[in-house]
Enzyme design. Structure first.
Site, mmCIF file in Angstrom:
data_model
loop_
_atom_site.group_PDB
_atom_site.id
_atom_site.type_symbol
_atom_site.label_atom_id
_atom_site.label_comp_id
_atom_site.label_asym_id
_atom_site.label_seq_id
_atom_site.Cartn_x
_atom_site.Cartn_y
_atom_site.Cartn_z
ATOM 1 N N CYS A 78 0.855 -1.187 0.000
ATOM 2 C CA CYS A 78 0.000 0.000 0.000
ATOM 3 C C CYS A 78 0.892 1.238 0.000
ATOM 4 C CB CYS A 78 -0.913 -0.005 1.218
ATOM 5 S SG CYS A 78 -1.904 1.489 1.370
ATOM 6 N N ILE A 79 0.797 2.032 -1.037
ATOM 7 C CA ILE A 79 1.687 3.179 -1.187
ATOM 8 C C ILE A 79 1.505 4.200 -0.067
ATOM 9 C CG2 ILE A 79 0.167 4.411 -2.787
ATOM 10 C CD1 ILE A 79 2.780 5.315 -4.240
#
EC number: 2.8.1.-
Length: 125
Positions: A78-79
């Site tokens: 998840c960025i």
């Protein structure tokens, strides 16, 4: 069956991430498919290439990398969670350094959501 793994457990400090790794190995041995492994929340620390455990401890980052390479698995991070916790690649780094381990890719919740829609099972650790 097609599985998605969602891992929010940190690389060390608990058993969740290692349990996820062990179950992933068994799922693949049983002939099932893992479409995506998605790391979020504190799980993004599983992708920190600077993790350096003692010689007599398991290097879980390397285990994830080896599993991904040998089984051609997608390790998504998840960025947003990664940036909040200081895990960056060349593109998101504010200088020339990065600590995103090989075989891991930054992606968004949209990628995760699309993968979940096509899976038979979602396992969360």
């Amino acid at each position: 069956m097609v599985y998605i793994f969602a891992i929010k457990s940190p690389v060390y400090g608990g058993q969740g991430a290692y349990l996820a790794y062990q179950i992933a190995e068994e799922v693949l041995k049983a002939g099932h498919q893992i479409k995506q492994i998605f790391f979020f929340q504190d799980g993004v620390n599983n992708a920190n290439r600077f993790v350096n455990p003692a010689n007599d401890e398991i290097n879980l980052v390397q285990k994830w990398q080896h599993l991904a390479k040998s089984k051609k698995l997608a390790l998504h991070l998840c960025i947003s969670a990664a940036q909040r916790r200081g895990i960056v690649d060349q593109q998101t780094s504010t200088d020339s350094t990065n600590n995103l381990a090989d075989m891991f890719i930054l992606s968004g919740l949209g990628d995760f959501s699309r993968a979940v829609l096509t899976a038979d099972r979602l396992l969360t650790f």
